[in-house]
Design a protein around this motif. Structure first.
Motif, PDB file in Angstrom:
ATOM      1  N   GLY A  49      37.179  20.901  29.168  1.00 40.21           N
ATOM      2  CA  GLY A  49      36.705  20.899  27.790  1.00 40.21           C
ATOM      3  C   GLY A  49      36.512  19.455  27.325  1.00 40.21           C
ATOM      4  N   GLN A  75      39.596  12.492  29.010  1.00 40.23           N
ATOM      5  CA  GLN A  75      40.111  12.799  27.674  1.00 40.23           C
ATOM      6  C   GLN A  75      39.913  11.646  26.693  1.00 40.23           C
ATOM      7  OE1 GLN A  75      41.609  15.916  26.580  1.00 40.23           O
ATOM      8  NE2 GLN A  75      40.155  16.106  28.252  1.00 40.23           N
ATOM      9  N   PHE A  80      44.393  18.098  23.408  1.00 44.54           N
ATOM     10  CA  PHE A  80      44.200  19.507  23.774  1.00 44.54           C
ATOM     11  C   PHE A  80      45.240  19.967  24.787  1.00 44.54           C
ATOM     12  CE2 PHE A  80      39.325  19.055  22.913  1.00 44.54           C
ATOM     13  CZ  PHE A  80      39.619  18.842  21.578  1.00 44.54           C
ATOM     14  N   ASP A 280      36.784  23.198  24.312  1.00 48.01           N
ATOM     15  CA  ASP A 280      37.937  23.599  25.120  1.00 48.01           C
ATOM     16  C   ASP A 280      38.364  25.045  24.825  1.00 48.01           C
ATOM     17  OD1 ASP A 280      40.393  23.837  26.462  1.00 48.01           O
ATOM     18  OD2 ASP A 280      40.702  21.669  26.337  1.00 48.01           O
TER      19      ASP A 280
END
Lengths: 325, 188
Positions: A49, A75, A80, A280
């Protein structure tokens, strides 16, 4: 030409003292959390995601596993994954993680940087702000702490109300304060410009300045609530010596709302000619299964080090910034 | 005319802003949290010399300014204009007015080389080299034996510039002067 470039940039930019200061600070942070029974965890930097925020650009990688080729995303923060861990085990956790943001380079920015992020189930935003102050205050040898709402800061510094002023008024104020032409920009962008250019440089002088109750349009992954007749995002930012160093949320728990925000981000991205991104789905599934009520905060380690040791450039606290990577 | 995006803004780049040619001095990337990125840029207005601080949206662009820095030899003044000649063998001449010559007037010596900034082909600014050598035309008589320390006195140079010099300097001495500070460096 190429050769001289290599000859000049193989060395670390940070001094040995700078690296020792970095190591010392990280060990003090780890001790702080050990004392409070918050567990250090580790999550992947490559995820399926992506961050859908309009103004956050992920860096992607093509990954090939057993003949299966797919795009993964570095990231932009461990948020997340940490929330999925929180939904699984429901305990206080922290991570000192590498985060990646495309296009961000400057004296306070590097495309790859280190973020401290932690989550506290059952904490209120005020409790989390107090904990941030308990961590950061001693590191910076700053005792004074003050709390201001976003609204009162705008009234105090610019004489306008960020919640009720017209777009036209905000654009005029931008032009007058910075010379920047914002005539085709959104209300949120105008507020961002005013906050970062006209207010932020004055904040956190000799104290830790917490700012809370942001406009609902800047909620990102926080809850939204009505306060004094306007919708505010239940989040805070910490400013020290004119720099933002931490960003905390009373975390959004509603899976449907979260999915809606991701989808509307993608609509905005399309409007601005940016690629839509796979949001995500596992995070939304985790929220649906039940994230404990919690507050979480992300703190930029390099920014903290710059303020703590008085460095003007992020390269002083990184072994190898972008141009030497 | 070409244009440059904020990503290209490097120190020394010449761009047009509000109708005036400007030189970029400093470019700072500023990004508020998760908001849009901006560039806080310091520019020197080449016409007025004033420094402007402006903010641009990252990716925004400005038109390039038709500005060139060229080495030229100073020839003479007719009282209204100061005449310079290209050093490339073309013998092309340019006349700079009082505004373009500005402060540099006190360092102008015939046959020396100066940097002339041309804007749309016209002299916009004349800058001196960092060091010039000029002769003393007026100063109190020098003191024998006093070569190292002691006080200082004013000396007028051939161009009319007045600099503080050590007491041993005499009329007719050639001096090396730092044009950035207006200070005496040594005897030439």
């Amino acid at each position: 030409m190429e050769q001289t470039m290599v000859e000049n940039t193989w060395q670390a930019s940070a001094s040995w003292e700078g690296l020792q200061q970095r190591a010392k600070t990280l060990s003090e942070i780890r001790q702080f959390f050990a004392d409070r029974n918050v567990l250090e965890v580790d999550t992947p930097v490559l995820m399926r995601g992506a961050t859908t925020d309009l103004y956050l650009d992920s860096i992607s990688a093509e990954v090939d596993v057993m003949g299966q080729r797919e795009t993964l995303y570095f990231q932009t923060s461990p948020e997340f994954a940490l929330k999925r861990l929180l939904a699984t085990h429901r305990k206080s956790i922290y991570q000192i993680a590498k985060a990646f943001r495309n296009g961000e380079a400057g004296s306070r920015h590097n495309p790859e940087f280190t973020m401290l992020e932690w989550y506290r189930p059952g904490f209120t935003l005020q409790q989390l702000m107090d904990e941030v102050a308990a961590l950061v205050g001693p590191l910076l040898s700053v005792e004074a702490v003050s709390f201001h709402s976003y609204r009162t800061l705008f009234q105090q510094y610019l004489g306008l109300d960020p919640f009720t002023s017209s777009l036209e008024q905000l654009r005029q104020c931008c032009k007058q304060q910075t010379g920047c032409d914002m005539d085709r920009e959104s209300l949120e962008s105008c507020l961002d410009l005013l906050m970062s250019h006209a207010i932020e440089p004055s904040l956190g002088q000799g104290e830790l300045t917490f700012v809370y109750d942001f406009p609902a349009g800047q909620a990102a992954l926080s809850k939204v609530a009505e306060v004094d007749g306007v919708l505010v995002a239940k989040r805070f930012e910490l400013y020290v010596s004119g720099a933002e160093i931490a960003n905390g949320y009373d975390e959004l728990l509603d899976a449907d709302e979260q999915q809606q925000r991701f989808e509307s981000d993608n609509v905005k991205r399309a409007v601005y000619g940016k690629p839509e991104l796979p949001w995500d789905r596992k995070l939304v599934a985790a929220l649906a299964a039940g994230l404990p009520a919690c507050c979480g905060v992300a703190l930029g380690i390099e920014r903290l080090l710059m303020v703590r040791y008085g460095y003007k450039n992020i390269a002083d606290v990184l072994a190898f910034p972008y141009d030497r990577s | 005319m070409a244009s440059y995006s904020t990503n290209d803004f490097r120190s020394g780049l010449k761009v047009m802003l509000d109708g005036d040619p400007c030189a970029v001095l400093d470019n700072e990337y500023v990004k508020p949290g998760k908001g849009q990125a901006f560039n806080r840029v310091k520019l020197r207005n080449l016409k007025t010399g004033r420094v402007w601080e402006r903010t641009f949206k990252s990716g925004e662009s400005l038109e390039a300014a038709d500005v060139m820095d060229i080495d030229m030899e100073y020839l003479y003044t007719d009282g209204e204009f100061w005449h310079f000649m290209l050093t490339d063998g073309s013998f092309e001449q340019h006349a700079a007015d009082e505004k373009a010559v500005g402060e540099t007037i006190k360092w102008l010596k015939e046959q020396d080389i100066y940097t002339v900034t041309l804007y749309n082909g016209e002299p916009l600014n004349v800058s001196p080299p960092n060091f010039v050598e000029l002769e003393v035309t007026e100063t109190d008589p020098g003191l024998k034996g006093n070569t190292a320390e002691g006080g200082s006195k004013p000396a007028t140079l051939t161009t009319g510039a007045v600099v503080k010099v050590p007491l041993f300097v005499n009329i007719g001495d050639k001096l090396k002067v730092d044009t950035r500070t207006g200070e005496y460096v040594s005897r030439a």
